[in-house]
Write an enzyme that holds these catalytic residues in place. Structure first.
Site, PDB file in Angstrom:
ATOM      1  N   LYS A   1       0.303   6.048   8.325  1.00 37.52           N
ATOM      2  CA  LYS A   1       1.068   6.202   7.082  1.00 37.52           C
ATOM      3  C   LYS A   1       0.117   6.338   5.899  1.00 37.52           C
ATOM      4  O   LYS A   1       0.298   7.199   5.022  1.00 37.52           O
ATOM      5  CB  LYS A   1       1.975   4.979   6.880  1.00 37.52           C
ATOM      6  CG  LYS A   1       2.736   4.961   5.561  1.00 37.52           C
ATOM      7  CD  LYS A   1       3.096   3.525   5.099  1.00 37.52           C
ATOM      8  CE  LYS A   1       1.908   2.822   4.500  1.00 37.52           C
ATOM      9  NZ  LYS A   1       2.163   1.521   3.875  1.00 37.52           N
TER      10      LYS A   1
ATOM     11  N   SER B   1       0.872  -1.191   0.000  1.00 31.37           N
ATOM     12  CA  SER B   1       0.000   0.000   0.000  1.00 31.37           C
ATOM     13  C   SER B   1       0.894   1.221   0.000  1.00 31.37           C
ATOM     14  O   SER B   1       1.477   1.574   1.038  1.00 31.37           O
ATOM     15  CB  SER B   1      -0.888   0.004   1.241  1.00 31.37           C
ATOM     16  OG  SER B   1      -1.835  -1.022   1.145  1.00 31.37           O
TER      17      SER B   1
ATOM     18  N   LYS C   1      -7.039   2.085  -2.712  1.00 33.12           N
ATOM     19  CA  LYS C   1      -6.615   1.662  -1.373  1.00 33.12           C
ATOM     20  C   LYS C   1      -6.568   2.864  -0.423  1.00 33.12           C
ATOM     21  O   LYS C   1      -6.975   2.750   0.735  1.00 33.12           O
ATOM     22  CB  LYS C   1      -5.251   0.970  -1.428  1.00 33.12           C
ATOM     23  CG  LYS C   1      -4.684   0.540  -0.068  1.00 33.12           C
ATOM     24  CD  LYS C   1      -5.512  -0.540   0.624  1.00 33.12           C
ATOM     25  CE  LYS C   1      -5.174  -0.719   2.103  1.00 33.12           C
ATOM     26  NZ  LYS C   1      -3.990  -1.505   2.382  1.00 33.12           N
TER      27      LYS C   1
END
Lengths: 300, 300
Positions: A244, A101, A176
């Site tokens: 993140k 990701s 995502k």
């Protein structure tokens, strides 16, 4: 065993919490696996027939399709283009599938550089966590050309349950990021609501159950809401990784000229969790940051 | 017809979008209904056997249990305690069930004043909208003593599918506020995620469908997300009513010493929708306020 499809030479670089069970599922499906990981190849994968390689370049030489599953954007860049990286071993006609990701914009540039070598690039980030990786029930969001997607789809179907071709290279990573925005703000929603109820003197677990019957129903209310009222913050998905992903969302949004006010607030609360030493807890621990603002827990 | 329970004398005050189908369901279940509404009793309810009353006091004289379903806290106060209000007609042993969505703290004081007359008070706000009211699939969150809840439960079961006794008087309204926080922030989550995807050049409808397979799954992603990508903003639940509920959340949170940062942001965006003349649109129109900040729509 492979049913209805030939065994293929598949590479896998990055064998951490997610990569390990994914590689195991590809082996179980009958494919030949060529493996590399900075921390070494786990013995269980070797015992199941996986072939260890000294570096990513060697994986690329041996495999037709190479998966990468590493923590963050700089890791993907290193695995692809660093010393001993995939591009040293790639030859025209091969394919790279990045299941990490990472940043959508960086992904588009990776895809271009790999395409320039005559290879396919597919970004295929996943949702569903370690459990989804083990049970092959991941939701996979793919960005690729139609031809590249068709080529890797049978392998993705070994790894997950919901496989969506979202758009061209980079689109999987964008989906995502969107996924992580929704999950984070659903957690934030449940945290604000249950804290409100608890502070008003009403049992938050009864409220949670009552809300599951209506428009408030969500997988997060079900799973993460229960973790909040049970004070069960073992991960699951970690605060620091989700933080993140929200940073990617906010950087992307800034570049695109989009304001994401609640994503920014959730990011700040994840920051507060990390500052408090709770970065390795489950995402649902976001509620503890709200509680510290208010001075009392949802339950316990 | 009433099955397994005797027909009861039931009152209903407030016959708007929600009250009308709820009263119709009670009539259909075989109860005798005594009705009052500021805007008159709809002919369909009279045709179905409902008895019109000149004021709420008369409803209270005729009925054993009286439902109220009005827009906001001052309306409940007026119907209960104003001229011709319920308390003028209440006698010991009767029960009042307020199905409106109003302030939990005010509700606790209404409950005390009604209890002082020897009557039961149940707060029973609902979730599920006009459709849920018509189909008797509402989710109902009740605040009441055990005895009062047991007494009115058979009537609530005529109106809804998920009936939860959340706690003492006021707890139902607290749960409803929590519900509105969750729904608003789920809408906000979906709006931020789909706008991010759209501005990154990825089809938001494909992203929405991909996300339904994982942890991002929610009823709001399903229903309100689809309204956003289809630009279908006919209500549904109106922006202006949801904004009122978030105002209750923020006032309550301030009194309780709880910070609700995303609820506050969503409230500001609902404010922006109302300022733009969109208060009567569906809640999912919250996305248009985000879009105006960013200068481009999710789709269309």
């Amino acid at each position: 065993m492979v049913t209805g499809a030939a065994a293929r030479d598949v590479g896998f670089v990055g064998l951490g919490i997610m990569g390990r069970p994914m590689a195991a599922n590809l082996l179980r499906a009958g494919h030949r696996l060529h493996l590399h990981s900075r921390s070494g190849v786990p013995p269980a994968l070797l015992a199941a027939g996986g072939v260890p390689c000294p570096d990513a370049a060697e994986v690329a030489r041996r495999a037709e399709v190479v998966f990468t599953m590493v923590p963050a954007t700089p890791d993907v860049e290193r695995v692809l283009f660093g010393p001993g990286g995939l591009v040293e071993g790639l030859s025209p006609g091969k394919a790279v599938v990045d299941a990490s990701s990472v940043d959508p914009a960086a992904t588009r540039s990776f895809a271009e550089r790999v395409a320039a070598l005559g290879c396919d690039f597919v970004d295929a980030p996943v949702s569903g966590g370690e459990l989804g990786a083990r049970d092959a029930t991941l939701s996979i969001m793919a960005g690729a050309t139609d031809a590249a997607f068709a080529r890797v789809r049978p392998l993705l179907e070994v790894l997950g349950k919901t496989i969506t071709h979202v758009g061209p290279p980079g689109a999987g990573q964008t989906a995502k990021v969107a996924n992580q925005i929704v999950v984070a703000l659903h957690i934030q929603a449940v945290a604000e609501a249950l804290l409100f109820a608890a502070r008003a003197g009403v049992d938050p677990e009864r409220v949670r159950r009552a809300l599951l019957g209506g428009f408030a129903a969500s997988r997060v209310l079900e799973v993460h809401g229960a973790r909040m009222t049970a004070r069960a913050f073992a991960p699951g998905g970690r605060v620091e990784l989700h933080r993140k992903d929200l940073a990617l969302a906010l950087e992307g949004a800034r570049a695109l000229g989009v304001a994401l006010p609640c994503t920014a607030a959730a990011h700040a609360l994840f920051d507060a969790c990390v500052a408090h030493g709770d970065g390795a807890l489950d995402q649902s621990a976001l509620v503890t940051a709200l509680e510290r603002l208010a001075g009392a827990p949802v339950a316990g």
